[in-house]
Write an enzyme that holds these catalytic residues in place. Sequence first.
Site, PDB file in Angstrom:
ATOM      1  N   SER A  22      13.723   6.073  -2.588  1.00  0.00           N
ATOM      2  CA  SER A  22      13.461   6.448  -1.198  1.00  0.00           C
ATOM      3  C   SER A  22      14.129   5.467  -0.245  1.00  0.00           C
ATOM      4  O   SER A  22      14.199   4.267  -0.499  1.00  0.00           O
ATOM      5  CB  SER A  22      11.959   6.567  -0.917  1.00  0.00           C
ATOM      6  OG  SER A  22      11.448   5.374  -0.373  1.00  0.00           O
ATOM      7  N   THR A  44      -2.900  -0.951   5.416  1.00  0.00           N
ATOM      8  CA  THR A  44      -3.421   0.245   6.080  1.00  0.00           C
ATOM      9  C   THR A  44      -4.924   0.144   6.293  1.00  0.00           C
ATOM     10  O   THR A  44      -5.456   0.578   7.306  1.00  0.00           O
ATOM     11  CB  THR A  44      -3.141   1.484   5.195  1.00  0.00           C
ATOM     12  OG1 THR A  44      -1.759   1.503   4.880  1.00  0.00           O
ATOM     13  CG2 THR A  44      -3.506   2.771   5.903  1.00  0.00           C
ATOM     14  N   GLN A  72      -4.001   1.392  -5.713  1.00  0.00           N
ATOM     15  CA  GLN A  72      -3.688  -0.019  -6.026  1.00  0.00           C
ATOM     16  C   GLN A  72      -2.472  -0.079  -6.965  1.00  0.00           C
ATOM     17  O   GLN A  72      -1.625   0.789  -6.901  1.00  0.00           O
ATOM     18  CB  GLN A  72      -4.909  -0.736  -6.626  1.00  0.00           C
ATOM     19  CG  GLN A  72      -6.042  -0.968  -5.637  1.00  0.00           C
ATOM     20  CD  GLN A  72      -6.959   0.232  -5.487  1.00  0.00           C
ATOM     21  OE1 GLN A  72      -7.401   0.800  -6.461  1.00  0.00           O
ATOM     22  NE2 GLN A  72      -7.264   0.623  -4.271  1.00  0.00           N
ATOM     23  N   GLY A 122      -5.162   3.105   0.817  1.00  0.00           N
ATOM     24  CA  GLY A 122      -4.925   3.772   2.083  1.00  0.00           C
ATOM     25  C   GLY A 122      -3.467   3.916   2.365  1.00  0.00           C
ATOM     26  O   GLY A 122      -2.669   3.044   2.034  1.00  0.00           O
ATOM     27  N   HIS A 123      -3.100   5.053   2.914  1.00  0.00           N
ATOM     28  CA  HIS A 123      -1.752   5.133   3.447  1.00  0.00           C
ATOM     29  C   HIS A 123      -1.725   6.047   4.647  1.00  0.00           C
ATOM     30  O   HIS A 123      -2.526   6.971   4.773  1.00  0.00           O
ATOM     31  CB  HIS A 123      -0.749   5.531   2.376  1.00  0.00           C
ATOM     32  CG  HIS A 123      -0.848   6.954   1.984  1.00  0.00           C
ATOM     33  ND1 HIS A 123       0.030   7.898   2.442  1.00  0.00           N
ATOM     34  CD2 HIS A 123      -1.727   7.581   1.212  1.00  0.00           C
ATOM     35  CE1 HIS A 123      -0.324   9.051   1.943  1.00  0.00           C
ATOM     36  NE2 HIS A 123      -1.366   8.894   1.195  1.00  0.00           N
ATOM     37  N   THR A 126     -11.022  -5.975   0.151  1.00  0.00           N
ATOM     38  CA  THR A 126     -10.935  -5.152   1.358  1.00  0.00           C
ATOM     39  C   THR A 126     -12.297  -5.052   2.048  1.00  0.00           C
ATOM     40  O   THR A 126     -12.402  -4.439   3.105  1.00  0.00           O
ATOM     41  CB  THR A 126     -10.428  -3.736   1.024  1.00  0.00           C
ATOM     42  OG1 THR A 126     -11.345  -3.138   0.104  1.00  0.00           O
ATOM     43  CG2 THR A 126      -9.041  -3.785   0.407  1.00  0.00           C
ATOM     44  N   GLY A 160       0.088  -2.845  -5.567  1.00  0.00           N
ATOM     45  CA  GLY A 160      -0.341  -1.845  -4.592  1.00  0.00           C
ATOM     46  C   GLY A 160       0.663  -1.743  -3.462  1.00  0.00           C
ATOM     47  O   GLY A 160       1.604  -2.542  -3.366  1.00  0.00           O
ATOM     48  N   ASP A 161       0.482  -0.734  -2.613  1.00  0.00           N
ATOM     49  CA  ASP A 161       1.342  -0.556  -1.441  1.00  0.00           C
ATOM     50  C   ASP A 161       2.810  -0.339  -1.803  1.00  0.00           C
ATOM     51  O   ASP A 161       3.708  -0.741  -1.074  1.00  0.00           O
ATOM     52  CB  ASP A 161       1.221  -1.746  -0.474  1.00  0.00           C
ATOM     53  CG  ASP A 161      -0.216  -1.979  -0.082  1.00  0.00           C
ATOM     54  OD1 ASP A 161      -0.881  -0.999   0.267  1.00  0.00           O
ATOM     55  OD2 ASP A 161      -0.676  -3.129  -0.152  1.00  0.00           O
ATOM     56  N   GLU A 162       3.052   0.310  -2.916  1.00  0.00           N
ATOM     57  CA  GLU A 162       4.431   0.589  -3.327  1.00  0.00           C
ATOM     58  C   GLU A 162       5.003   1.798  -2.594  1.00  0.00           C
ATOM     59  O   GLU A 162       6.193   2.102  -2.736  1.00  0.00           O
ATOM     60  CB  GLU A 162       4.501   0.846  -4.842  1.00  0.00           C
ATOM     61  CG  GLU A 162       4.068  -0.325  -5.719  1.00  0.00           C
ATOM     62  CD  GLU A 162       2.580  -0.281  -6.030  1.00  0.00           C
ATOM     63  OE1 GLU A 162       1.862   0.538  -5.405  1.00  0.00           O
ATOM     64  OE2 GLU A 162       2.129  -1.067  -6.885  1.00  0.00           O
ATOM     65  N   GLY A 163       4.148   2.501  -1.860  1.00  0.00           N
ATOM     66  CA  GLY A 163       4.593   3.731  -1.193  1.00  0.00           C
ATOM     67  C   GLY A 163       4.208   4.968  -1.986  1.00  0.00           C
ATOM     68  O   GLY A 163       4.831   6.023  -1.860  1.00  0.00           O
ATOM     69  N   LYS A 164       3.137   4.834  -2.774  1.00  0.00           N
ATOM     70  CA  LYS A 164       2.698   5.954  -3.621  1.00  0.00           C
ATOM     71  C   LYS A 164       2.376   7.202  -2.804  1.00  0.00           C
ATOM     72  O   LYS A 164       2.728   8.313  -3.203  1.00  0.00           O
ATOM     73  CB  LYS A 164       1.440   5.561  -4.412  1.00  0.00           C
ATOM     74  CG  LYS A 164       1.682   4.453  -5.410  1.00  0.00           C
ATOM     75  CD  LYS A 164       0.417   4.107  -6.174  1.00  0.00           C
ATOM     76  CE  LYS A 164      -0.636   3.392  -5.358  1.00  0.00           C
ATOM     77  NZ  LYS A 164      -0.274   2.020  -4.952  1.00  0.00           N
ATOM     78  N   GLY A 165       1.712   6.996  -1.672  1.00  0.00           N
ATOM     79  CA  GLY A 165       1.270   8.131  -0.862  1.00  0.00           C
ATOM     80  C   GLY A 165       2.417   9.048  -0.468  1.00  0.00           C
ATOM     81  O   GLY A 165       2.332  10.267  -0.609  1.00  0.00           O
ATOM     82  N   GLY A 175      13.547   5.766   3.252  1.00  0.00           N
ATOM     83  CA  GLY A 175      12.866   5.962   4.526  1.00  0.00           C
ATOM     84  C   GLY A 175      11.572   6.694   4.278  1.00  0.00           C
ATOM     85  O   GLY A 175      11.252   7.033   3.134  1.00  0.00           O
TER      86      GLY A 175
HETATM   87  P1  IMP Z   1     -11.140  -4.780  -3.547  1.00  0.00           P
HETATM   88  O1  IMP Z   1     -10.485  -3.637  -4.241  1.00  0.00           O
HETATM   89  O2  IMP Z   1     -11.541  -4.460  -2.135  1.00  0.00           O
HETATM   90  O3  IMP Z   1     -12.246  -5.396  -4.344  1.00  0.00           O
HETATM   91  O4  IMP Z   1     -10.036  -5.935  -3.396  1.00  0.00           O
HETATM   92  C1  IMP Z   1      -9.553  -6.677  -4.513  1.00  0.00           C
HETATM   93  C2  IMP Z   1      -8.087  -7.019  -4.354  1.00  0.00           C
HETATM   94  O5  IMP Z   1      -7.321  -5.826  -4.410  1.00  0.00           O
HETATM   95  C3  IMP Z   1      -7.710  -7.668  -3.025  1.00  0.00           C
HETATM   96  O6  IMP Z   1      -6.641  -8.572  -3.271  1.00  0.00           O
HETATM   97  C4  IMP Z   1      -7.211  -6.509  -2.182  1.00  0.00           C
HETATM   98  O7  IMP Z   1      -6.319  -6.948  -1.186  1.00  0.00           O
HETATM   99  C5  IMP Z   1      -6.511  -5.702  -3.243  1.00  0.00           C
HETATM  100  N1  IMP Z   1      -6.430  -4.254  -2.934  1.00  0.00           N
HETATM  101  C6  IMP Z   1      -7.401  -3.330  -3.066  1.00  0.00           C
HETATM  102  N2  IMP Z   1      -6.960  -2.112  -2.729  1.00  0.00           N
HETATM  103  C7  IMP Z   1      -5.669  -2.257  -2.394  1.00  0.00           C
HETATM  104  C8  IMP Z   1      -4.650  -1.334  -1.983  1.00  0.00           C
HETATM  105  O8  IMP Z   1      -4.847  -0.124  -1.891  1.00  0.00           O
HETATM  106  N3  IMP Z   1      -3.423  -1.873  -1.740  1.00  0.00           N
HETATM  107  C9  IMP Z   1      -3.176  -3.196  -1.887  1.00  0.00           C
HETATM  108  N4  IMP Z   1      -4.086  -4.091  -2.275  1.00  0.00           N
HETATM  109  C10 IMP Z   1      -5.330  -3.623  -2.517  1.00  0.00           C
HETATM  110 MG    MG Z   2      -1.926   1.011   0.609  1.00  0.00          MG
END
Ligand code: IMP
Ligand code: MG
Length: 421
Positions: free
Chosen positions: A413, A299, A220, A33-34, A125, A5-10, A415
Amino acid sequence: GTQGGDEGKGEVVDWLTDHAQGVVRFQGGHNAGHTLVIKGVKTALQLIPSGIVRERVAGYVGNGVVVDPAHLVLEIERLEKIGLDVRSRLFVSEACPLILPLHVEVDRAREALRESSGSGKIGTTGKGIGPAYEDKVARRALRVQDLKHPQRFAEKLRALLELHNEALTGHLRAKALAFEPLRDATLALGEQLAPMFADVGYRLHQAHQAGANLLFEGAQGTLLDIDHGTYPYVTSSNCVAGNAAAGAGVGPDQLHYILGITKAYTTRVGGGPFPTELPMDQPGSVGHHLSSVGQERGTVTGRARRCGWLDAAALKRSAIINGLSGLCITKLDVLDTFAEIPVGTDYALDGDPCQEMPSDIRTLERVTPRYEVLPGWRKPTTGARKLADLPPEARAYLDRLQDLSGAPIRFVSVGTRRDQI
Ligand code: IMP
Ligand code: MG
């Protein structure tokens, strides 16, 4: 997402939406979230597809997404405050399972219990994602469509609440939720949201027939996938590309190009194995640098993300499981100042080489990454606008990632601005 997750998809979705008429979410919920800057105002998108920022683009929330109605209203209102019209362009599948406050309670109480019992938190989360998917699979979930039928909704809610209250007041050592206020509040939200409820699969079919380009936005990442990720340190949905079909209601042969988004290094938020992880607490250390220059903070939860070098064995596995057509490498500029850049190529396990990423986390916890050290470029790349603008060492780094992952790099990317892809 090819990593955790958080690769910068948004950002990438936002940029690609220039060529799309619709953007579709197919899994996850508002755990994603982003941050986007819209009309000069910083806002976070969590549940609503990123395409909504462009005024001629429709947003679709597919059946594979879990929807918290209270959060959805909040997110719509946040965007309306900036002057975006959302309600006329957003379509929410009637088949989406609902996340209710009881799921949030269960999620948080379970995490607290895991922590106090010493079995280790997942690090969720806390948005109720896991418990909502559990109810879906157990065939007892309240769905978006139930909101249109107050009587049916009330009956299903009563049964569901009874079940969860028993757990909450029992082994979870938390408080029970009251039925009536929950029913009334949720039905009121449903009334507000009802004009956006739709048969999303059918609408996508119509849009496709009308010649629309549709973009499916994953949330994710592959390492958090319920089946293919580092179980149990995962989220509760399939994050892989294949789920774009089932989670939105289109056929797999309609997905024409699978773009994997990969950060030039690795981050992870929450628990779970992370072979290339670096210590982050020492100012001046590599981990600290990645964290601070990369602004690696969640985020949704504000938690500091764990950071490390790129794990190419994990990336290769991701490329295979997702059937990647191409890769987009994000945040290359975060590596601009390093003299040397190690890449994890594979692992050692009990002294023996281990070429493939183990799928059992107990084994994964025991591997040590084997690194290949590439020379850094030590020049800013943020001004690069085409491949030829990148220093030769940066191109060599990308070439190596391409070789190791087996997927061709299509975009890079340097930036966060649209012109920096
Ligand atoms: P859950 O999705 O809230 O059940 O969280 C399960 C796991 O996924 C945890 O390690 C979270 O930190 C991770 N996680 C869930 N959504 C994201 C995301 O959008 N980005 C990064 N990690 C995420
Ligand atoms: Mg994110």
